[in-house]
Design a protein around this motif. Structure first.
Motif, short mmCIF file in Angstrom:
data_model
loop_
_atom_site.label_atom_id
_atom_site.label_comp_id
_atom_site.label_asym_id
_atom_site.label_seq_id
_atom_site.Cartn_x
_atom_site.Cartn_y
_atom_site.Cartn_z
N SER A 19 0.82 -1.21 0.00
CA SER A 19 0.00 0.00 0.00
C SER A 19 0.86 1.25 0.00
CB SER A 19 -0.93 0.00 1.22
OG SER A 19 -0.17 -0.05 2.41
N ILE A 20 0.19 2.40 -0.22
CA ILE A 20 0.80 3.73 -0.09
C ILE A 20 0.25 4.38 1.16
CG2 ILE A 20 0.96 6.05 -1.05
CD1 ILE A 20 0.89 4.96 -3.78
N GLY A 21 1.13 5.01 1.95
CA GLY A 21 0.71 5.68 3.17
C GLY A 21 0.71 7.19 3.05
N LEU A 22 -0.17 7.83 3.80
CA LEU A 22 -0.27 9.29 3.85
C LEU A 22 -0.32 9.71 5.31
CD1 LEU A 22 -0.90 12.18 2.80
CD2 LEU A 22 -3.31 11.51 2.66
N ILE A 23 0.63 10.56 5.73
CA ILE A 23 0.65 11.07 7.10
C ILE A 23 -0.45 12.12 7.26
CG2 ILE A 23 1.98 12.24 8.89
CD1 ILE A 23 3.16 9.57 8.31
N CYS A 24 -1.37 11.87 8.18
CA CYS A 24 -2.46 12.83 8.46
C CYS A 24 -2.21 13.59 9.76
CB CYS A 24 -3.79 12.10 8.56
SG CYS A 24 -4.26 11.24 7.06
N LEU A 25 -1.39 13.03 10.62
CA LEU A 25 -1.13 13.62 11.93
C LEU A 25 0.25 13.15 12.40
CD1 LEU A 25 -2.21 14.99 14.62
CD2 LEU A 25 -2.86 12.69 15.31
N GLY A 26 1.03 14.08 12.99
CA GLY A 26 2.30 13.70 13.60
C GLY A 26 3.49 13.80 12.67
N GLU A 27 4.63 13.25 13.16
CA GLU A 27 5.89 13.34 12.43
C GLU A 27 6.64 12.02 12.54
OE1 GLU A 27 8.12 16.54 14.06
OE2 GLU A 27 6.62 18.07 13.59
N ALA A 28 7.46 11.73 11.53
CA ALA A 28 8.27 10.52 11.53
C ALA A 28 9.56 10.78 10.78
CB ALA A 28 7.51 9.36 10.90
N ASN A 29 10.59 9.99 11.08
CA ASN A 29 11.87 10.06 10.38
C ASN A 29 12.03 8.84 9.50
OD1 ASN A 29 12.67 12.47 11.57
ND2 ASN A 29 13.71 11.46 13.26
N VAL A 30 12.62 9.03 8.33
CA VAL A 30 12.89 7.93 7.41
C VAL A 30 14.39 7.65 7.43
CG1 VAL A 30 12.71 7.10 5.04
CG2 VAL A 30 10.96 8.65 5.96
N TYR A 31 14.76 6.41 7.72
CA TYR A 31 16.17 6.02 7.81
C TYR A 31 16.50 4.96 6.76
CZ TYR A 31 15.94 8.15 12.48
OH TYR A 31 15.76 9.01 13.53
N SER A 32 17.71 5.04 6.23
CA SER A 32 18.20 3.99 5.35
C SER A 32 18.66 2.82 6.19
CB SER A 32 19.36 4.50 4.49
OG SER A 32 20.47 4.83 5.31
N ARG A 33 18.73 1.64 5.59
CA ARG A 33 19.19 0.45 6.29
C ARG A 33 20.58 0.08 5.81
NH1 ARG A 33 13.73 -2.99 5.03
NH2 ARG A 33 12.28 -1.78 6.32
N SER A 34 21.51 -0.09 6.74
CA SER A 34 22.87 -0.50 6.40
C SER A 34 23.48 -1.23 7.58
CB SER A 34 23.73 0.72 6.02
OG SER A 34 25.05 0.32 5.71
N GLY A 35 23.28 -2.56 7.62
CA GLY A 35 23.78 -3.35 8.74
C GLY A 35 23.15 -2.92 10.04
N ASN A 36 24.00 -2.63 11.04
CA ASN A 36 23.50 -2.21 12.35
C ASN A 36 23.39 -0.69 12.47
OD1 ASN A 36 23.35 -4.86 13.34
ND2 ASN A 36 25.54 -4.85 13.85
N SER A 37 23.80 0.02 11.44
CA SER A 37 23.73 1.48 11.48
C SER A 37 22.65 1.98 10.53
CB SER A 37 25.08 2.10 11.09
OG SER A 37 25.41 1.76 9.76
N ARG A 38 22.24 3.22 10.70
CA ARG A 38 21.25 3.80 9.82
C ARG A 38 21.49 5.30 9.70
NH1 ARG A 38 15.89 3.17 13.69
NH2 ARG A 38 16.34 4.86 15.13
N ALA A 39 21.08 5.85 8.58
CA ALA A 39 21.28 7.27 8.32
C ALA A 39 19.94 7.91 8.02
CB ALA A 39 22.22 7.46 7.14
N LEU A 40 19.76 9.12 8.53
CA LEU A 40 18.51 9.85 8.31
C LEU A 40 18.43 10.30 6.85
CD1 LEU A 40 15.95 11.23 9.45
CD2 LEU A 40 17.38 13.23 9.94
N LEU A 41 17.38 9.90 6.17
CA LEU A 41 17.17 10.30 4.78
C LEU A 41 16.29 11.55 4.68
CD1 LEU A 41 16.61 6.88 2.97
CD2 LEU A 41 18.63 8.34 2.89
N ARG A 42 15.17 11.52 5.37
CA ARG A 42 14.26 12.66 5.32
C ARG A 42 13.28 12.58 6.48
NH1 ARG A 42 9.31 11.67 1.86
NH2 ARG A 42 9.22 9.43 1.48
N LYS A 43 12.50 13.64 6.62
CA LYS A 43 11.50 13.70 7.68
C LYS A 43 10.11 13.78 7.05
CE LYS A 43 14.70 16.02 10.84
NZ LYS A 43 14.91 17.20 11.72
#
Length: 233
Positions: A61-85
């Protein structure tokens, strides 16, 4: 998060879906129209997520944020990097809807309580076939995602701390402001040392390009930041 807390949510208009008309809500299912195409409770669900929770769905499915905030992180082993908000009106999951196994290729972690609408694969396919405007918007949305990810790759492979930081500030800026979780997290995300990060920030502040206010950086001279990118290319 109890769905009863988001029963009265207003649904924000988006470039992709336009104005979403909700005509009825039954439990966590919604009925209504998107760009004149009717959807039922099986096509659209409303879900809530607590702070710090991963935003997931069991179906393609496709999601749409109607309320609140979230961070999007990339996956790389045990570490992750912030891609966008993500915030109210932002869409996620579009890149995987028609490809792969349908699961999200990034981790979406809520910052605040999140209420999200999920449109099913079947309904989105119906939208593509029934609404040329939606199809064009969908292509445009995916094109923007490709451009964004290319810019992120350029940030990670930038030759020095200044280039990495400048690209990050330009990419993350909203109305000329960039909010940070912590300096340690930023240094880790950019793969640079904290000392280098502080030195670069100090230089940008001294040159009047940015200023700091609490956890926010305010971009004072966007043209100068863009000129630094061109200089480094």
């Amino acid at each position: 998060m109890s769905l009863s807390n988001i029963d009265n949510l207003t649904i924000p208009p988006t470039e992709l879906f336009g104005n979403i008309e909700i005509t009825e809500k039954k439990g966590d299912g919604c009925c209504g129209k998107v760009r004149g195409v009717v959807f039922s409770g099986e096509d659209c669900t409303l879900r809530g997520f607590l702070p710090g929770e991963a935003v997931k769905t069991e179906t393609r499915s496709i999601g749409l944020i109607c309320l609140g905030e979230a961070n999007v992180y990339s996956r790389s082993g045990n570490s992750r990097a912030l891609l966008r908000k993500l915030g109210r009106g932002d869409v996620f999951g579009a890149a995987t809807l028609f490809g792969g196994d349908g699961s999200f290729v990034t981790d979406i972690i809520t910052k605040k309580e999140v209420g999200a609408l999920f449109f099913s694969y079947g309904f989105c396919e119906k939208l593509v076939r029934s609404s040329p405007k939606f199809a064009l918007c969908y292509i445009g949305f995916l094109s923007d995602r490709i451009r964004f990810l290319n810019s992120r790759i350029a940030s990670y492979t930038a030759p020095d701390a200044e280039q990495k930081l400048v690209r990050f500030l330009l990419e993350q800026s909203k109305n000329g402001k960039v909010r940070l979780e912590s300096m340690s997290a930023l240094a880790k995300a950019l793969n640079i040392g904290r000392a280098s990060l502080y030195r670069t920030l100090d230089t940008l502040r001294e040159n009047g390009v940015i200023e700091k206010s609490g956890k926010e950086f305010i971009i004072k001279n966007e043209c100068s930041l863009k000129a630094m990118i061109k200089k480094g290319n």
